[in-house]
Design a protein around this motif. Structure first.
Motif, PDB file in Angstrom:
ATOM      1  N   ARG A 213     -26.620  10.346  29.792  1.00 43.10           N
ATOM      2  CA  ARG A 213     -28.063  10.532  29.665  1.00 43.10           C
ATOM      3  C   ARG A 213     -28.401  11.134  28.301  1.00 43.10           C
ATOM      4  NH1 ARG A 213     -32.653  11.571  32.991  1.00 43.10           N
ATOM      5  NH2 ARG A 213     -33.959  13.263  32.228  1.00 43.10           N
ATOM      6  N   ALA A 217     -30.316   9.092  24.913  1.00 49.68           N
ATOM      7  CA  ALA A 217     -31.691   9.610  24.883  1.00 49.68           C
ATOM      8  C   ALA A 217     -32.579   8.851  23.913  1.00 49.68           C
ATOM      9  CB  ALA A 217     -31.675  11.093  24.521  1.00 49.68           C
ATOM     10  N   GLU A 218     -31.994   8.243  22.871  1.00 51.30           N
ATOM     11  CA  GLU A 218     -32.786   7.537  21.856  1.00 51.30           C
ATOM     12  C   GLU A 218     -33.319   6.195  22.351  1.00 51.30           C
ATOM     13  OE1 GLU A 218     -29.878   5.354  18.903  1.00 51.30           O
ATOM     14  OE2 GLU A 218     -28.976   7.258  19.518  1.00 51.30           O
ATOM     15  N   PHE A 219     -32.802   5.705  23.484  1.00 51.12           N
ATOM     16  CA  PHE A 219     -33.219   4.391  23.991  1.00 51.12           C
ATOM     17  C   PHE A 219     -34.340   4.589  25.011  1.00 51.12           C
ATOM     18  CE2 PHE A 219     -28.842   3.989  22.604  1.00 51.12           C
ATOM     19  CZ  PHE A 219     -28.888   2.845  21.824  1.00 51.12           C
ATOM     20  N   ASP A 220     -35.559   4.241  24.615  1.00 43.78           N
ATOM     21  CA  ASP A 220     -36.717   4.531  25.467  1.00 43.78           C
ATOM     22  C   ASP A 220     -36.841   3.580  26.651  1.00 43.78           C
ATOM     23  OD1 ASP A 220     -37.271   2.371  23.839  1.00 43.78           O
ATOM     24  OD2 ASP A 220     -39.386   2.880  23.576  1.00 43.78           O
ATOM     25  N   ARG A 221     -36.074   2.477  26.654  1.00 46.56           N
ATOM     26  CA  ARG A 221     -36.157   1.536  27.763  1.00 46.56           C
ATOM     27  C   ARG A 221     -34.962   1.640  28.707  1.00 46.56           C
ATOM     28  NH1 ARG A 221     -39.794  -2.535  26.378  1.00 46.56           N
ATOM     29  NH2 ARG A 221     -39.851  -2.925  28.611  1.00 46.56           N
ATOM     30  N   ALA A 223     -32.973   4.218  31.385  1.00 43.24           N
ATOM     31  CA  ALA A 223     -33.145   5.445  32.164  1.00 43.24           C
ATOM     32  C   ALA A 223     -31.847   5.793  32.897  1.00 43.24           C
ATOM     33  CB  ALA A 223     -34.280   5.277  33.172  1.00 43.24           C
ATOM     34  N   GLN A 266     -31.846  -3.925  23.995  1.00 42.72           N
ATOM     35  CA  GLN A 266     -31.650  -2.481  24.030  1.00 42.72           C
ATOM     36  C   GLN A 266     -30.477  -2.104  24.943  1.00 42.72           C
ATOM     37  OE1 GLN A 266     -34.417   1.360  24.930  1.00 42.72           O
ATOM     38  NE2 GLN A 266     -35.234  -0.167  23.535  1.00 42.72           N
ATOM     39  N   ASP A 295     -41.755   0.836  36.202  1.00 41.66           N
ATOM     40  CA  ASP A 295     -42.457   0.864  34.914  1.00 41.66           C
ATOM     41  C   ASP A 295     -41.800  -0.030  33.862  1.00 41.66           C
ATOM     42  OD1 ASP A 295     -40.195   2.304  34.530  1.00 41.66           O
ATOM     43  OD2 ASP A 295     -41.159   4.071  33.663  1.00 41.66           O
ATOM     44  N   THR A 297     -38.477  -0.446  32.921  1.00 41.37           N
ATOM     45  CA  THR A 297     -37.303  -0.022  32.156  1.00 41.37           C
ATOM     46  C   THR A 297     -36.039  -0.369  32.949  1.00 41.37           C
ATOM     47  OG1 THR A 297     -37.303   2.198  33.122  1.00 41.37           O
ATOM     48  CG2 THR A 297     -38.580   1.890  31.108  1.00 41.37           C
TER      49      THR A 297
END
Length: 563
Positions: A213, A217-221, A223, A266, A295, A297
């Protein structure tokens, strides 16, 4: 000589013997002395060749340990043929659920508090049941929705007994059969034991979740669910509940609403970073462990199976992946040899031929992409057949990339994993350089330099003392010292000749400025003489180098042949 059968493991010995007998390895059954455990089962056999898919069903019936063993064997193309690998890759880690009463007992015993006190809600029906545990939806007292993973009762004892029986068989095969000596089943089992025991410790999985995790953290898509540490023990894992749909059951309409190209890119980039930069990656991203959240992701679940890669291996893996993605078979062979360990029977020409064939089969720039994951697994099979033992990390990498290929194609049918590797190669190299320049590595280098400087005076004094006492000696491991010294002398003569020629040319250039009555072709005569001497010496030196030095250092008895 047969295996010394332990009474408490007779059932497992019989299960393994039946499995080997069914799939045509009666030779191993007899070598281990397990044929006595088959009783009348051999006569009951139909003689029909079983389908590869049946192996997965048989391992599921044998229980959790063998399900996990099948998942490990699905990464070993050097041991099993391709149809069996494909069957085991689809091995479903699903078994019957255990009772809610057991769940209450285990959770209360691990957390030290009744289930009703620890959670505001706790669903009795699990949302997933696997070989090692099952997952229930719940709600914390503060309203947070969570997923609680509960380990099966008595699973550790059962796994320990299975591993002990398998260890007896593996040890015997390694010591008494050529098949065992070739594949070293004891090493495979040791690796399997470590992996399985880590999966049985939910503290390990919680740590895996936290590390990955943080790394992603830099990958916004992408989770990764966060863990609830106060509600996590070695047998109970509590984490954020992620609502979404498994990628395997997405409807065509849902796929249209997704930005599949961006999600696939991504996801692929995130795994390349884990593997080639972080050196710590989720080794089981099969489609059932990947959710598309509400949402839009991608959520990664079930991080019990991870792998670690040393920095040196990372560099060779990156080079190998680039070579495969570019269709460069010679380079792929070179980097595979750097990664692997050769046996006495290693056949390098055959390995080169097979790698060239498999990359050629996967490469057609106009019609289709190279499936890198499949190519890596097939390269592992070729290596095993010709006597090259590749690290287990490579097999896990191949399986991971193969799963990613399938996931990315589900998100975007036009996604090109090969192009993604090429696009991200420069970014990966930059990230590796930044990581190597971290404060920790910098301080380590400074400490090494400090140690070198502290030791330097003593070492210099030791050398000077040896020189003063005429005790300094230089050891040169050469084929012929006389030839070596003759070579040094020839080099010194060439350098001296070159300096003299340079001096003649410089002197002639200076004399060109001095007016004199002695002239040749209208130029100062002495300068022209120097130029002619320098030219003649240069031609002589060149001819000497070309015709006399070619065989100066040739080994005695060697000869050149013209092609």
């Amino acid at each position: 000589m047969g295996l010394s059968l332990k009474p408490q493991h007779l059932k497992r010995y019989k299960d393994v013997a039946l499995l080997l007998f069914k799939y045509g390895r009666m030779d191993l059954v007899k070598a281990a002395g397990l044929d006595a455990t088959l009783d009348d089962e051999r006569e009951a056999g139909t003689g029909a060749v079983p389908e590869a898919a049946e192996l997965a069903d048989d391992l599921e019936r044998m229980g959790p340990t063998f399900i996990k063993l099948g998942q490990l064997l699905s990464t070993r193309p050097d041991i099993l043929p391709t149809p069996y690998l494909q069957a085991l890759a689809r091995l479903q880690d699903r078994v019957d659920q255990f009772s809610f009463g057991e769940v209450e007992r285990i959770v209360a015993g691990e957390l030290g508090i009744r289930l009703s006190k620890a959670f505001a809600e706790f669903e009795a029906t699990p949302i997933a049941a696997a070989s090692l545990g099952q997952v229930h939806r719940a709600a914390m007292r503060d309203g947070r929705r969570v997923a609680v993973k509960v380990q099966r009762p008595d699973i550790r004892q059962r796994v320990a007994e299975d591993l002990e029986a398998l260890e007896d068989i593996a040890e015997f095969l390694d010591e008494h059969t050529e098949f065992g000596r070739r594949y070293e089943f004891r090493k495979i089992l040791d690796e399997f034991r470590r992996s399985l025991l880590r999966e049985l410790d939910y503290h390990e999985e919680a740590q895996n979740l936290a590390v990955i995790r943080r790394n992603l953290a830099e990958f916004d898509r992408i989770a990764i669910p966060a863990t609830i540490d106060d509600y996590t023990t070695s047998r109970v894992l509590t984490m954020e509940y992620v609502s979404g749909t498994k990628i395997t059951v997405l409807s065509p309409v849902a796929r249209l609403e997704l930005d599949g190209a961006e999600l696939g890119e991504q996801l692929f980039r995130a795994y390349l970073k884990q593997i080639l930069v972080d050196g710590f990656f989720h080794a089981d991203p099969h489609p059932g462990n990947v959710l598309v959240t509400d949402d839009g992701t991608i959520a990664l679940l079930d991080l019990g199976m991870v792998a670690r890669i040393a920095p040196r291996v990372q560099e060779h893996l990156l080079q190998l992946l680039l070579a495969i993605s570019e269709g460069q078979s010679d380079a792929a062979v070179t980097f595979a040899l750097k990664l692997g360990e050769t046996r006495e029977d290693f056949d390098e020409p055959e390995f080169s031929r097979r790698v060239s064939d498999l990359i050629g089969q996967h490469q057609d720039a106009e019609l289709r992409n190279i499936h890198v994951g499949r190519a890596v697994l097939e390269l592992g099979r070729a290596a095993g057949d010709v006597g090259l033992r590749l690290p287990t990390e490579l097999a896990l990498l191949g399986k991971t990339l193969l799963n990613l290929d399938q996931i990315a194609e589900s998100l975007d049918p036009k996604f090109n994993p090969t192009a993604s590797i090429r696009r991200n190669a420069a970014e990966i190299m930059r990230a590796r350089l930044v990581k190597s320049a971290s404060p920790g590595n910098l301080f380590s280098s400074i400490l090494e330099m400090k140690d070198f400087l502290e030791r330097l005076p003593a070492r210099v004094n030791k050398i000077l003392d040896a020189v003063a006492n005429n005790q300094l000696s230089v050891k040169v491991d050469a084929i012929d010292e006389m030839r070596l010294m003759a070579g040094f002398q020839k080099v010194a003569n060439r350098i001296t000749m070159g300096l003299l020629l340079a001096a003649l040319i410089l002197g002639a250039a200076q004399l060109m400025r001095i007016e004199t009555s002695f002239r040749i072709l209208g130029y100062p005569g002495l300068a022209i003489i120097f130029f002619l001497l320098a030219a003649g010496g240069g031609v002589a030196l060149m001819l000497s180098v070309l015709f006399k030095d070619e065989g100066a250092f040739r080994a005695p008895g060697s000869r050149h042949t013209a092609g």
